[in-house]
Design a protein around this motif. Structure first.
Motif, PDB file in Angstrom:
ATOM      1  N   GLU A   9      48.148  24.134 -17.476  1.00 21.12           N
ATOM      2  CA  GLU A   9      47.117  23.457 -16.688  1.00 21.12           C
ATOM      3  C   GLU A   9      46.009  24.428 -16.288  1.00 21.12           C
ATOM      4  OE1 GLU A   9      48.910  21.281 -13.439  1.00 21.12           O
ATOM      5  OE2 GLU A   9      49.254  19.543 -14.744  1.00 21.12           O
ATOM      6  N   ILE A  50      41.847  24.347 -16.842  1.00 26.53           N
ATOM      7  CA  ILE A  50      40.838  24.639 -15.819  1.00 26.53           C
ATOM      8  C   ILE A  50      39.863  25.705 -16.305  1.00 26.53           C
ATOM      9  CG2 ILE A  50      40.509  25.617 -13.497  1.00 26.53           C
ATOM     10  CD1 ILE A  50      43.232  24.322 -12.765  1.00 26.53           C
ATOM     11  N   GLN A  87      31.608  21.090 -16.475  1.00 20.65           N
ATOM     12  CA  GLN A  87      32.975  20.564 -16.504  1.00 20.65           C
ATOM     13  C   GLN A  87      33.025  19.041 -16.272  1.00 20.65           C
ATOM     14  OE1 GLN A  87      35.370  23.479 -13.918  1.00 20.65           O
ATOM     15  NE2 GLN A  87      33.240  24.157 -13.659  1.00 20.65           N
ATOM     16  N   TRP A 127      34.747  16.409 -16.801  1.00 18.05           N
ATOM     17  CA  TRP A 127      36.033  15.913 -17.279  1.00 18.05           C
ATOM     18  C   TRP A 127      37.058  15.810 -16.169  1.00 18.05           C
ATOM     19  CZ3 TRP A 127      35.286  20.734 -20.632  1.00 18.05           C
ATOM     20  CH2 TRP A 127      35.501  21.901 -19.892  1.00 18.05           C
ATOM     21  N   LYS A 128      38.156  15.181 -16.520  1.00 22.01           N
ATOM     22  CA  LYS A 128      39.360  15.167 -15.690  1.00 22.01           C
ATOM     23  C   LYS A 128      40.546  15.112 -16.638  1.00 22.01           C
ATOM     24  CE  LYS A 128      39.539  12.897 -11.801  1.00 22.01           C
ATOM     25  NZ  LYS A 128      39.882  13.937 -10.797  1.00 22.01           N
ATOM     26  N   ILE A 131      44.587  14.268 -16.880  1.00 21.28           N
ATOM     27  CA  ILE A 131      45.676  13.575 -16.190  1.00 21.28           C
ATOM     28  C   ILE A 131      46.985  13.870 -16.902  1.00 21.28           C
ATOM     29  CG2 ILE A 131      46.590  11.342 -15.458  1.00 21.28           C
ATOM     30  CD1 ILE A 131      43.704  10.325 -15.424  1.00 21.28           C
ATOM     31  N   CYS A 134      39.942  13.036 -20.096  1.00 23.21           N
ATOM     32  CA  CYS A 134      38.939  12.018 -19.772  1.00 23.21           C
ATOM     33  C   CYS A 134      37.564  12.642 -19.583  1.00 23.21           C
ATOM     34  CB  CYS A 134      39.330  11.284 -18.491  1.00 23.21           C
ATOM     35  SG  CYS A 134      41.009  10.610 -18.511  1.00 23.21           S
ATOM     36  N   LYS A 168      33.696  12.364 -17.949  1.00 26.81           N
ATOM     37  CA  LYS A 168      32.987  11.774 -16.810  1.00 26.81           C
ATOM     38  C   LYS A 168      32.020  10.719 -17.334  1.00 26.81           C
ATOM     39  CE  LYS A 168      31.586  13.495 -12.303  1.00 26.81           C
ATOM     40  NZ  LYS A 168      31.060  12.222 -11.819  1.00 26.81           N
ATOM     41  N   ASP A 228      25.987  15.731  -9.531  1.00 30.54           N
ATOM     42  CA  ASP A 228      26.988  16.623 -10.129  1.00 30.54           C
ATOM     43  C   ASP A 228      26.453  18.048 -10.230  1.00 30.54           C
ATOM     44  OD1 ASP A 228      29.143  14.608 -11.030  1.00 30.54           O
ATOM     45  OD2 ASP A 228      27.297  13.754 -11.833  1.00 30.54           O
ATOM     46  N   LEU A 249      41.817   3.926 -14.088  1.00 29.44           N
ATOM     47  CA  LEU A 249      40.553   4.650 -14.207  1.00 29.44           C
ATOM     48  C   LEU A 249      39.327   3.740 -14.265  1.00 29.44           C
ATOM     49  CD1 LEU A 249      41.543   7.342 -16.878  1.00 29.44           C
ATOM     50  CD2 LEU A 249      41.313   7.666 -14.411  1.00 29.44           C
ATOM     51  N   TYR A 282      35.721   7.944 -14.757  1.00 31.41           N
ATOM     52  CA  TYR A 282      36.142   8.713 -15.920  1.00 31.41           C
ATOM     53  C   TYR A 282      36.620   7.781 -17.024  1.00 31.41           C
ATOM     54  CZ  TYR A 282      35.838  12.829 -12.968  1.00 31.41           C
ATOM     55  OH  TYR A 282      35.370  13.811 -12.140  1.00 31.41           O
TER      56      TYR A 282
END
Length: 212
Positions: free
Chosen positions: A34, A38, A47, A49-50, A52, A83, A85, A92, A173, A178
């Motif tokens: 993880e 990052i 960045q 994104w996300k 999950i 995901c 954005k 942002d 979501l 996202y």
């Protein structure tokens, strides 16, 4: 890590077709994976994104249905849904600039030129273009994820054969800003996976790499 060790890890990895459902990635190893997500680079550092991580078996089983019933989703240790954005705008940029000030201790005014460049970049794109750009960034993260996993001896299978809208619904979501872009199942290969021993097929070096 030596160059030889790096190439060994990349040759060892393959798109795993069968996972051992009884094996789970240790917490310490997963934390490093993880962290590698990052640390993924992105355009302007924004960045968009996300990521999950899904380990709940019921949710993995439901996602499998929306993945052309590919067993990797249900049998893997960790399923990562990457995901993009849905909307990226000036707000942002402001959040990102605040983070830069916080971490680097610089004056906000010193970032005005940088901010103007980012705002100009986004101003030249409509919503569709912005989503496409964000999804391109997500694929950078996918590459980093798979390479990091390989170095740590973790098997992975990138998965575009999914129904993004159904993933969005299952993961809640729809109104979260996202969009599911791609998935990646991670875990440990099954001893029954015949694809583990099949030689890689790649073009010759001079077919894909040039130099000037």
């Amino acid at each position: 890590m030596t160059p030889e060790e790096l190439l060994h890890s990349l040759n060892w990895r393959y798109a795993t077709k069968e996972f051992d459902a009884e094996k789970t990635i240790p917490n310490e190893t997963w934390d490093a994976i993880e962290q590698s997500l990052i640390l993924t680079p992105s355009s302007f550092g924004l960045q968009p994104w996300k990521f999950i991580t899904v380990t709940d078996q019921k949710i993995k089983d439901e996602l499998m249905i929306h993945s052309w019933n590919q067993r990797q989703v249900a049998d893997c240790s960790h399923m990562v849904v990457l995901c993009a954005k849905a909307k990226v705008g000036n707000d942002d940029i402001d959040v990102w600039l605040d983070r830069l000030v916080e971490i680097r201790g610089v004056e906000r005014e010193s970032l005005d030129g940088y901010a103007g460049m980012m705002r100009g970049f986004l101003a030249n794109m409509d919503e569709r273009d912005t989503i496409a750009w964000a999804k391109h960034q997500v694929y950078i993260a996918l590459g980093q994820l798979m390479a990091s996993a390989a170095v740590l001896g973790i098997d992975a299978c990138p998965m575009e054969g999914i129904l993004p809208a159904e993933y969005d619904r299952v993961l809640g979501l729809q109104d979260g800003g996202y969009l599911t872009t791609v998935g990646c199942a991670l875990g440990y290969r099954s001893a029954e996976d015949k694809y583990a021993e099949i030689p890689k097929v790649r073009y010759q070096r001079d077919s894909v790499i040039g130099s000037i």
